[in-house]
Design a protein around this motif. Structure first.
Motif, short mmCIF file in Angstrom:
data_model
loop_
_atom_site.label_atom_id
_atom_site.label_comp_id
_atom_site.label_asym_id
_atom_site.label_seq_id
_atom_site.Cartn_x
_atom_site.Cartn_y
_atom_site.Cartn_z
N GLN A 174 0.82 -1.21 0.00
CA GLN A 174 0.00 0.00 0.00
C GLN A 174 0.86 1.27 0.00
O GLN A 174 0.41 2.33 -0.42
CB GLN A 174 -0.93 0.01 1.22
CG GLN A 174 -0.22 0.15 2.55
CD GLN A 174 -1.17 0.31 3.71
OE1 GLN A 174 -2.07 1.15 3.67
NE2 GLN A 174 -1.01 -0.52 4.74
N TYR A 183 2.50 1.07 -4.32
CA TYR A 183 1.63 0.22 -5.13
C TYR A 183 2.00 0.35 -6.61
O TYR A 183 1.85 1.41 -7.22
CB TYR A 183 0.17 0.58 -4.92
CG TYR A 183 -0.77 -0.40 -5.59
CD1 TYR A 183 -1.05 -1.63 -5.00
CD2 TYR A 183 -1.35 -0.12 -6.83
CE1 TYR A 183 -1.89 -2.53 -5.61
CE2 TYR A 183 -2.19 -1.02 -7.44
CZ TYR A 183 -2.45 -2.23 -6.84
OH TYR A 183 -3.28 -3.13 -7.44
N VAL A 195 -5.11 -3.83 -2.82
CA VAL A 195 -4.97 -3.17 -1.52
C VAL A 195 -5.52 -1.76 -1.67
O VAL A 195 -5.89 -1.33 -2.77
CB VAL A 195 -3.50 -3.12 -1.05
CG1 VAL A 195 -2.95 -4.52 -0.84
CG2 VAL A 195 -2.64 -2.35 -2.04
N ASP A 196 -5.58 -1.05 -0.55
CA ASP A 196 -5.98 0.35 -0.57
C ASP A 196 -4.71 1.20 -0.57
O ASP A 196 -4.11 1.44 0.47
CB ASP A 196 -6.83 0.67 0.66
CG ASP A 196 -7.28 2.13 0.68
OD1 ASP A 196 -7.28 2.76 -0.40
OD2 ASP A 196 -7.61 2.64 1.78
N PRO A 197 -4.26 1.65 -1.74
CA PRO A 197 -2.93 2.28 -1.82
C PRO A 197 -2.87 3.65 -1.14
O PRO A 197 -3.76 4.49 -1.32
CB PRO A 197 -2.71 2.42 -3.32
CG PRO A 197 -3.72 1.54 -3.98
CD PRO A 197 -4.89 1.53 -3.05
#
Length: 449
Positions: free
Chosen positions: A213, A216, A230-232
Protein backbone atom coordinates in the motif's frame (compact mmCIF):
# COMPACT_ATOMS: atom_id res chain seq x y z
CA UNK A 1 13.83 24.74 48.14
CA UNK A 2 12.09 27.44 46.14
CA UNK A 3 14.44 26.82 43.22
CA UNK A 4 13.70 23.08 43.35
CA UNK A 5 9.94 23.67 43.31
CA UNK A 6 10.25 26.11 40.42
CA UNK A 7 12.34 23.62 38.45
CA UNK A 8 9.84 20.85 39.09
CA UNK A 9 6.97 23.06 37.98
CA UNK A 10 8.93 23.90 34.79
CA UNK A 11 9.38 20.22 33.94
CA UNK A 12 5.71 19.51 34.52
CA UNK A 13 4.60 22.48 32.44
CA UNK A 14 7.07 21.90 29.56
CA UNK A 15 7.73 18.15 29.57
CA UNK A 16 8.82 18.03 25.93
CA UNK A 17 11.56 20.62 26.26
CA UNK A 18 13.91 17.92 27.53
CA UNK A 19 13.45 15.73 24.47
CA UNK A 20 14.04 17.26 21.06
CA UNK A 21 11.46 16.43 18.40
CA UNK A 22 12.46 14.22 15.48
CA UNK A 23 13.26 16.17 12.33
CA UNK A 24 11.57 14.68 9.27
CA UNK A 25 11.77 15.41 5.53
CA UNK A 26 10.55 14.05 2.22
CA UNK A 27 13.39 13.93 -0.31
CA UNK A 28 13.59 13.23 -4.07
CA UNK A 29 16.31 13.39 -6.70
CA UNK A 30 15.84 15.28 -9.98
CA UNK A 31 18.41 14.65 -12.70
CA UNK A 32 16.35 15.36 -15.83
CA UNK A 33 14.29 18.40 -16.81
CA UNK A 34 11.77 16.01 -18.37
CA UNK A 35 10.59 15.20 -14.83
CA UNK A 36 9.86 18.82 -13.86
CA UNK A 37 6.07 18.52 -14.11
CA UNK A 38 5.82 15.30 -12.03
CA UNK A 39 8.16 16.91 -9.47
CA UNK A 40 5.85 19.92 -9.19
CA UNK A 41 2.77 17.71 -8.90
CA UNK A 42 4.37 15.62 -6.15
CA UNK A 43 5.43 18.78 -4.28
CA UNK A 44 1.91 20.16 -4.47
CA UNK A 45 0.40 16.87 -3.33
CA UNK A 46 2.74 16.49 -0.34
CA UNK A 47 2.09 20.07 0.75
CA UNK A 48 -1.65 19.56 0.50
CA UNK A 49 -1.62 16.33 2.54
CA UNK A 50 0.83 17.49 5.22
CA UNK A 51 2.33 20.97 4.99
CA UNK A 52 4.33 20.61 8.23
CA UNK A 53 6.99 18.33 6.71
CA UNK A 54 9.52 19.93 4.32
CA UNK A 55 10.03 18.56 0.83
CA UNK A 56 13.57 18.65 -0.53
CA UNK A 57 14.67 17.89 -4.08
CA UNK A 58 18.33 17.21 -4.80
CA UNK A 59 18.99 18.60 -8.29
CA UNK A 60 22.03 17.52 -10.26
CA UNK A 61 24.13 19.57 -12.68
CA UNK A 62 21.80 18.76 -15.63
CA UNK A 63 18.89 20.80 -14.24
CA UNK A 64 18.25 24.29 -15.64
CA UNK A 65 17.65 27.46 -13.64
CA UNK A 66 14.14 27.60 -15.04
CA UNK A 67 13.32 24.19 -13.54
CA UNK A 68 14.85 25.19 -10.21
CA UNK A 69 12.76 28.38 -10.06
CA UNK A 70 9.61 26.44 -10.92
CA UNK A 71 10.29 24.06 -8.03
CA UNK A 72 10.87 26.88 -5.59
CA UNK A 73 7.54 28.42 -6.54
CA UNK A 74 5.93 25.16 -5.36
CA UNK A 75 7.58 25.53 -1.97
CA UNK A 76 10.31 22.97 -2.66
CA UNK A 77 13.65 23.26 -0.88
CA UNK A 78 16.16 22.83 -3.69
CA UNK A 79 19.60 21.44 -2.93
CA UNK A 80 22.23 21.44 -5.68
CA UNK A 81 24.57 18.48 -5.78
CA UNK A 82 26.58 16.45 -8.25
CA UNK A 83 25.38 13.16 -9.62
CA UNK A 84 27.09 10.00 -8.43
CA UNK A 85 27.57 7.94 -11.56
CA UNK A 86 27.11 4.19 -11.59
CA UNK A 87 30.30 2.12 -11.80
CA UNK A 88 28.59 0.39 -14.74
CA UNK A 89 28.36 3.62 -16.74
CA UNK A 90 29.93 2.05 -19.84
CA UNK A 91 26.86 -0.13 -20.31
CA UNK A 92 24.29 1.95 -18.37
CA UNK A 93 24.48 5.51 -19.70
CA UNK A 94 20.89 6.62 -19.13
CA UNK A 95 20.24 9.22 -16.42
CA UNK A 96 18.31 6.76 -14.28
CA UNK A 97 21.43 4.66 -13.74
CA UNK A 98 23.11 6.52 -10.89
CA UNK A 99 23.86 6.25 -7.17
CA UNK A 100 22.91 9.79 -6.11
CA UNK A 101 20.32 8.50 -3.63
CA UNK A 102 23.02 7.41 -1.18
CA UNK A 103 23.57 11.12 -0.38
CA UNK A 104 20.38 10.96 1.68
CA UNK A 105 22.25 9.18 4.49
CA UNK A 106 24.57 12.20 4.79
CA UNK A 107 21.69 14.66 5.36
CA UNK A 108 22.14 14.50 9.13
CA UNK A 109 20.32 17.78 9.73
CA UNK A 110 17.28 15.49 9.58
CA UNK A 111 16.74 12.43 11.74
CA UNK A 112 14.50 10.45 9.38
CA UNK A 113 13.96 10.81 5.62
CA UNK A 114 11.33 9.32 3.36
CA UNK A 115 12.67 9.06 -0.17
CA UNK A 116 10.13 9.34 -2.99
CA UNK A 117 10.63 8.82 -6.70
CA UNK A 118 9.02 11.53 -8.81
CA UNK A 119 6.62 9.15 -10.58
CA UNK A 120 4.49 8.52 -7.49
CA UNK A 121 1.20 9.96 -6.25
CA UNK A 122 0.26 9.88 -2.55
CA UNK A 123 -3.46 9.46 -1.96
CA UNK A 124 -3.36 10.39 1.75
CA UNK A 125 -0.98 11.59 4.45
CA UNK A 126 2.03 9.24 4.53
CA UNK A 127 3.83 10.76 7.53
CA UNK A 128 3.34 7.50 9.44
CA UNK A 129 6.26 6.15 7.38
CA UNK A 130 8.68 8.16 9.50
CA UNK A 131 8.03 5.75 12.38
CA UNK A 132 8.77 2.51 10.53
CA UNK A 133 12.44 1.95 11.44
CA UNK A 134 16.02 2.66 10.43
CA UNK A 135 15.50 1.35 6.87
CA UNK A 136 12.23 0.31 5.28
CA UNK A 137 11.23 -0.57 1.71
CA UNK A 138 8.63 -2.55 -0.19
CA UNK A 139 9.19 -5.86 -2.00
CA UNK A 140 7.44 -6.48 -5.28
CA UNK A 141 7.47 -9.41 -7.68
CA UNK A 142 10.62 -10.99 -6.16
CA UNK A 143 12.94 -10.87 -3.13
CA UNK A 144 14.32 -7.54 -4.41
CA UNK A 145 12.80 -4.38 -2.94
CA UNK A 146 11.92 -1.30 -4.98
CA UNK A 147 13.88 1.88 -4.25
CA UNK A 148 11.12 4.21 -5.43
CA UNK A 149 9.90 4.59 -1.86
CA UNK A 150 12.09 3.89 1.15
CA UNK A 151 12.65 5.23 4.66
CA UNK A 152 16.03 5.76 6.28
CA UNK A 153 17.56 7.09 9.45
CA UNK A 154 20.40 9.40 8.48
CA UNK A 155 23.87 8.33 9.48
CA UNK A 156 27.10 9.80 8.16
CA UNK A 157 29.05 6.65 9.01
CA UNK A 158 26.68 4.61 6.84
CA UNK A 159 27.06 7.13 4.02
CA UNK A 160 30.86 6.89 4.04
CA UNK A 161 30.64 3.11 4.15
CA UNK A 162 28.34 3.17 1.13
CA UNK A 163 30.79 5.38 -0.73
CA UNK A 164 33.53 2.81 -0.13
CA UNK A 165 31.32 -0.02 -1.42
CA UNK A 166 30.02 1.73 -4.56
CA UNK A 167 32.72 0.30 -6.79
CA UNK A 168 32.73 -3.21 -5.33
CA UNK A 169 29.11 -4.01 -4.40
CA UNK A 170 27.01 -5.75 -7.04
CA UNK A 171 24.03 -4.05 -8.63
CA UNK A 172 21.66 -6.35 -10.50
CA UNK A 173 20.17 -3.47 -12.49
CA UNK A 174 23.29 -1.29 -12.80
CA UNK A 175 21.72 1.45 -10.67
CA UNK A 176 21.01 2.48 -7.11
CA UNK A 177 18.21 -0.04 -6.65
CA UNK A 178 20.53 -2.96 -7.25
CA UNK A 179 23.20 -1.45 -5.00
CA UNK A 180 20.78 -0.85 -2.13
CA UNK A 181 19.46 -4.40 -2.43
CA UNK A 182 23.01 -5.66 -2.03
CA UNK A 183 23.76 -3.31 0.86
CA UNK A 184 20.52 -4.10 2.72
CA UNK A 185 20.30 -7.74 1.70
CA UNK A 186 18.82 -8.78 5.07
CA UNK A 187 15.73 -6.63 4.64
CA UNK A 188 13.79 -9.53 3.13
CA UNK A 189 13.96 -11.28 6.53
CA UNK A 190 12.66 -8.23 8.42
CA UNK A 191 9.10 -8.04 9.83
CA UNK A 192 6.32 -6.12 8.10
CA UNK A 193 5.73 -2.62 9.39
CA UNK A 194 2.20 -2.15 10.73
CA UNK A 195 1.26 1.55 10.95
CA UNK A 196 -1.82 0.68 13.07
CA UNK A 197 0.23 -0.59 15.99
CA UNK A 198 2.04 1.51 18.58
CA UNK A 199 4.51 3.94 16.94
CA UNK A 200 7.97 2.59 16.35
CA UNK A 201 11.13 4.52 17.09
CA UNK A 202 14.09 4.66 14.79
CA UNK A 203 16.51 4.62 17.70
CA UNK A 204 16.53 0.82 17.75
CA UNK A 205 17.96 0.77 14.20
CA UNK A 206 15.48 -1.90 13.15
CA UNK A 207 14.65 -2.64 9.52
CA UNK A 208 11.08 -3.30 8.42
CA UNK A 209 9.39 -4.23 5.19
CA UNK A 210 6.69 -1.93 3.85
CA UNK A 211 3.31 -3.11 2.66
CA UNK A 212 2.42 -2.74 -1.01
CA UNK A 213 0.00 0.00 0.00
CA UNK A 214 3.01 2.32 0.46
CA UNK A 215 4.44 1.53 -2.97
CA UNK A 216 1.63 0.22 -5.13
CA UNK A 217 2.86 -0.80 -8.59
CA UNK A 218 0.18 0.18 -11.10
CA UNK A 219 1.25 -2.79 -13.22
CA UNK A 220 -0.47 -5.08 -10.71
CA UNK A 221 -3.69 -3.10 -11.17
CA UNK A 222 -3.67 -3.55 -14.93
CA UNK A 223 -2.63 -7.21 -14.74
CA UNK A 224 -5.71 -7.77 -12.56
CA UNK A 225 -7.99 -6.16 -15.18
CA UNK A 226 -8.35 -2.90 -13.29
CA UNK A 227 -8.79 -4.25 -9.75
CA UNK A 228 -6.98 -2.93 -6.69
CA UNK A 229 -5.71 -5.64 -4.36
CA UNK A 230 -4.97 -3.17 -1.52
CA UNK A 231 -5.98 0.35 -0.57
CA UNK A 232 -2.93 2.28 -1.82
CA UNK A 233 -1.48 5.17 0.13
CA UNK A 234 1.00 5.66 -2.72
CA UNK A 235 0.55 4.89 -6.41
CA UNK A 236 3.82 4.22 -8.22
CA UNK A 237 3.61 4.74 -11.99
CA UNK A 238 6.33 2.28 -12.90
CA UNK A 239 5.35 1.47 -16.50
CA UNK A 240 7.80 3.59 -18.51
CA UNK A 241 5.81 4.35 -21.71
CA UNK A 242 2.59 4.99 -19.75
CA UNK A 243 3.68 7.72 -17.32
CA UNK A 244 0.67 9.88 -16.40
CA UNK A 245 2.18 13.11 -17.74
CA UNK A 246 2.38 11.62 -21.26
CA UNK A 247 -0.74 12.68 -23.15
CA UNK A 248 -1.00 9.59 -25.38
CA UNK A 249 -1.66 7.36 -22.32
CA UNK A 250 -5.18 8.78 -22.09
CA UNK A 251 -7.84 7.46 -22.03
CA UNK A 252 -6.53 3.87 -21.91
CA UNK A 253 -4.74 3.92 -18.54
CA UNK A 254 -7.43 5.02 -16.13
CA UNK A 255 -5.21 5.40 -13.02
CA UNK A 256 -3.51 8.26 -14.85
CA UNK A 257 -6.66 10.34 -14.40
CA UNK A 258 -5.96 10.54 -10.65
CA UNK A 259 -2.55 12.06 -11.34
CA UNK A 260 -4.06 14.40 -13.93
CA UNK A 261 -6.61 15.64 -11.37
CA UNK A 262 -3.73 16.54 -9.05
CA UNK A 263 -1.95 18.34 -11.88
CA UNK A 264 -5.01 20.35 -12.89
CA UNK A 265 -5.62 21.26 -9.26
CA UNK A 266 -2.01 22.44 -8.99
CA UNK A 267 -2.25 24.51 -12.20
CA UNK A 268 -5.65 26.00 -11.35
CA UNK A 269 -5.50 29.78 -11.61
CA UNK A 270 -2.22 29.76 -13.54
CA UNK A 271 -1.74 30.49 -17.22
CA UNK A 272 0.26 27.30 -17.88
CA UNK A 273 -2.59 25.40 -19.52
CA UNK A 274 -3.67 28.41 -21.61
CA UNK A 275 -0.11 29.12 -22.72
CA UNK A 276 0.33 25.50 -23.81
CA UNK A 277 -2.91 25.58 -25.81
CA UNK A 278 -1.87 28.82 -27.52
CA UNK A 279 1.53 27.34 -28.37
CA UNK A 280 -0.04 24.17 -29.80
CA UNK A 281 -2.62 26.12 -31.79
CA UNK A 282 0.04 28.46 -33.21
CA UNK A 283 2.22 25.53 -34.26
CA UNK A 284 -0.77 23.84 -35.86
CA UNK A 285 -1.69 26.96 -37.85
CA UNK A 286 1.89 27.46 -39.03
CA UNK A 287 2.03 23.85 -40.19
CA UNK A 288 -1.24 24.12 -42.13
CA UNK A 289 -0.23 27.39 -43.80
CA UNK A 290 3.21 26.01 -44.71
CA UNK A 291 1.77 22.87 -46.27
CA UNK A 292 -0.83 24.83 -48.24
CA UNK A 293 1.83 27.21 -49.54
CA UNK A 294 3.96 24.26 -50.66
CA UNK A 295 0.93 22.77 -52.43
CA UNK A 296 0.14 26.05 -54.24
CA UNK A 297 3.77 26.55 -55.29
CA UNK A 298 3.94 23.04 -56.71
CA UNK A 299 0.66 23.51 -58.62
CA UNK A 300 1.81 26.84 -60.00
CA UNK A 301 5.46 26.33 -60.86
CA UNK A 302 6.51 22.68 -60.79
CA UNK A 303 6.63 20.94 -64.14
CA UNK A 304 5.18 17.43 -64.11
CA UNK A 305 8.37 15.68 -65.11
CA UNK A 306 7.44 12.48 -63.25
CA UNK A 307 3.73 12.53 -63.90
CA UNK A 308 1.81 9.87 -65.76
CA UNK A 309 -1.88 9.46 -66.37
CA UNK A 310 -1.83 5.76 -65.50
CA UNK A 311 -0.84 5.00 -61.90
CA UNK A 312 -1.22 1.47 -60.58
CA UNK A 313 -3.61 0.73 -57.75
CA UNK A 314 -0.84 -1.00 -55.77
CA UNK A 315 1.29 2.14 -55.90
CA UNK A 316 -1.48 4.41 -54.66
CA UNK A 317 -2.28 2.01 -51.79
CA UNK A 318 1.37 1.84 -50.71
CA UNK A 319 1.89 5.59 -51.02
CA UNK A 320 -1.30 6.36 -49.06
CA UNK A 321 -0.26 4.06 -46.22
CA UNK A 322 3.25 5.49 -46.18
CA UNK A 323 2.03 9.09 -46.09
CA UNK A 324 -0.36 8.27 -43.24
CA UNK A 325 2.34 6.57 -41.15
CA UNK A 326 4.82 9.39 -41.79
CA UNK A 327 2.20 11.99 -40.85
CA UNK A 328 1.45 10.11 -37.62
CA UNK A 329 5.14 10.05 -36.69
CA UNK A 330 5.52 13.72 -37.59
CA UNK A 331 2.46 14.74 -35.54
CA UNK A 332 3.76 12.78 -32.53
CA UNK A 333 7.09 14.60 -32.79
CA UNK A 334 5.40 18.00 -32.85
CA UNK A 335 3.22 17.41 -29.77
CA UNK A 336 4.88 18.17 -26.44
CA UNK A 337 4.93 14.91 -24.42
CA UNK A 338 3.66 16.50 -21.19
CA UNK A 339 0.91 18.68 -22.68
CA UNK A 340 -2.61 18.40 -21.31
CA UNK A 341 -4.12 15.26 -22.89
CA UNK A 342 -7.27 16.72 -24.47
CA UNK A 343 -5.42 19.67 -26.03
CA UNK A 344 -2.58 17.41 -27.16
CA UNK A 345 -4.96 14.90 -28.77
CA UNK A 346 -6.72 17.68 -30.71
CA UNK A 347 -3.36 19.09 -31.80
CA UNK A 348 -2.03 15.65 -32.80
CA UNK A 349 -5.16 14.70 -34.73
CA UNK A 350 -5.30 18.04 -36.56
CA UNK A 351 -1.64 17.83 -37.56
CA UNK A 352 -2.06 14.22 -38.66
CA UNK A 353 -5.15 15.03 -40.71
CA UNK A 354 -3.75 18.12 -42.46
CA UNK A 355 -0.32 16.59 -43.12
CA UNK A 356 -1.78 13.38 -44.55
CA UNK A 357 -4.32 15.19 -46.72
CA UNK A 358 -2.02 17.86 -48.15
CA UNK A 359 0.88 15.48 -48.78
CA UNK A 360 -1.50 13.13 -50.60
CA UNK A 361 -2.78 16.04 -52.68
CA UNK A 362 0.82 16.98 -53.54
CA UNK A 363 1.53 13.37 -54.56
CA UNK A 364 -1.53 13.40 -56.86
CA UNK A 365 -0.33 16.64 -58.50
CA UNK A 366 3.22 15.37 -59.02
CA UNK A 367 2.36 11.82 -60.06
CA UNK A 368 -0.80 12.27 -62.10
CA UNK A 369 -0.76 15.95 -62.96
CA UNK A 370 -4.22 16.56 -61.49
CA UNK A 371 -4.99 19.39 -59.08
CA UNK A 372 -6.92 18.58 -55.88
CA UNK A 373 -9.51 21.09 -54.69
CA UNK A 374 -9.21 22.52 -51.18
CA UNK A 375 -12.77 21.34 -50.45
CA UNK A 376 -11.64 17.74 -50.85
CA UNK A 377 -8.74 18.29 -48.48
CA UNK A 378 -11.00 19.84 -45.83
CA UNK A 379 -13.43 16.91 -46.08
CA UNK A 380 -10.55 14.48 -45.47
CA UNK A 381 -9.37 16.51 -42.47
CA UNK A 382 -12.86 16.53 -41.01
CA UNK A 383 -13.29 12.78 -41.57
CA UNK A 384 -9.94 11.99 -39.93
CA UNK A 385 -10.59 14.13 -36.85
CA UNK A 386 -14.12 12.73 -36.51
CA UNK A 387 -12.81 9.14 -36.54
CA UNK A 388 -10.27 9.89 -33.80
CA UNK A 389 -12.79 11.81 -31.68
CA UNK A 390 -15.38 9.00 -31.82
CA UNK A 391 -12.76 6.36 -31.01
CA UNK A 392 -11.45 8.39 -28.05
CA UNK A 393 -14.93 8.90 -26.61
CA UNK A 394 -15.91 5.25 -27.02
CA UNK A 395 -12.72 3.96 -25.38
CA UNK A 396 -13.24 6.43 -22.53
CA UNK A 397 -16.62 4.84 -21.67
CA UNK A 398 -15.25 1.29 -21.24
CA UNK A 399 -14.64 0.43 -17.58
CA UNK A 400 -12.72 -2.87 -17.81
CA UNK A 401 -9.06 -2.39 -18.64
CA UNK A 402 -8.56 -5.48 -20.84
CA UNK A 403 -11.64 -4.65 -22.89
CA UNK A 404 -10.50 -1.05 -23.17
CA UNK A 405 -7.08 -2.08 -24.49
CA UNK A 406 -8.53 -4.51 -27.04
CA UNK A 407 -11.01 -1.86 -28.19
CA UNK A 408 -8.23 0.70 -28.54
CA UNK A 409 -6.14 -1.71 -30.63
CA UNK A 410 -9.15 -2.42 -32.84
CA UNK A 411 -9.76 1.30 -33.39
CA UNK A 412 -6.11 1.96 -34.20
CA UNK A 413 -6.17 -0.66 -36.95
CA UNK A 414 -9.69 0.19 -38.18
CA UNK A 415 -8.94 3.92 -38.26
CA UNK A 416 -5.86 3.44 -40.38
CA UNK A 417 -7.78 1.34 -42.91
CA UNK A 418 -10.81 3.64 -43.07
CA UNK A 419 -8.90 6.93 -43.09
CA UNK A 420 -6.39 5.80 -45.71
CA UNK A 421 -9.17 4.41 -47.94
CA UNK A 422 -11.19 7.62 -47.64
CA UNK A 423 -8.21 9.89 -48.35
CA UNK A 424 -7.00 7.73 -51.23
CA UNK A 425 -10.43 7.78 -52.85
CA UNK A 426 -11.01 11.50 -52.25
CA UNK A 427 -7.58 12.83 -53.15
CA UNK A 428 -6.15 10.34 -55.66
CA UNK A 429 -8.85 8.29 -57.37
CA UNK A 430 -11.70 10.81 -57.53
CA UNK A 431 -9.69 13.78 -58.91
CA UNK A 432 -8.20 11.51 -61.58
CA UNK A 433 -11.63 10.31 -62.70
CA UNK A 434 -13.18 13.77 -62.66
CA UNK A 435 -10.45 15.43 -64.71
CA UNK A 436 -10.10 12.48 -67.09
CA UNK A 437 -13.78 12.70 -68.06
CA UNK A 438 -14.04 16.47 -67.92
CA UNK A 439 -13.41 16.95 -71.64
CA UNK A 440 -14.50 13.51 -72.84
CA UNK A 441 -16.28 13.53 -76.24
CA UNK A 442 -19.88 12.38 -76.03
CA UNK A 443 -20.89 9.26 -78.00
CA UNK A 444 -22.47 9.73 -81.45
CA UNK A 445 -25.95 8.83 -80.27
CA UNK A 446 -26.00 11.77 -77.83
CA UNK A 447 -26.83 15.26 -78.91
CA UNK A 448 -26.16 18.51 -77.15
CA UNK A 449 -29.20 20.77 -77.09
Amino acid sequence: MNAFILGLLFLITFPNEQVSAQKYAFVSVLSSNDFLIPAKVLAYRLKKLNSSIPYIIIVTQDITEYSINELKQQGVIVRNDTKIDTPYIKTHKARKYQYTKIRLWAMTEFDVIVHLDLDILPTRDISTLFECGSFCASFRHSDMFNSGVFVLKTNETVFHDMEQHVASAESYDGGDQGFLNTYFSDLKFAPMYDPNKAPHTCENYSMNRLSAQFNYDIGMYYLNNGRLLVDPAIFHYTLGPTKPWLWWTYPIFDLNWMWLDARQEMEQGSSADFDTCVSLATTNCLLIVSLLVIKLVIERFVVNVISTRSVSSIETHLVSQSIYLFSMWFALKLAHPSAQPVAAWVFFTSNLAWTTSILTAIYTRLRSGFDVKIQSIISCVFFTMLCYALAWLIVLQISHFNTRVLTAIFFILAQQILIVMFIRHSLIVKPSRQQTHKYQILPNNHYVA
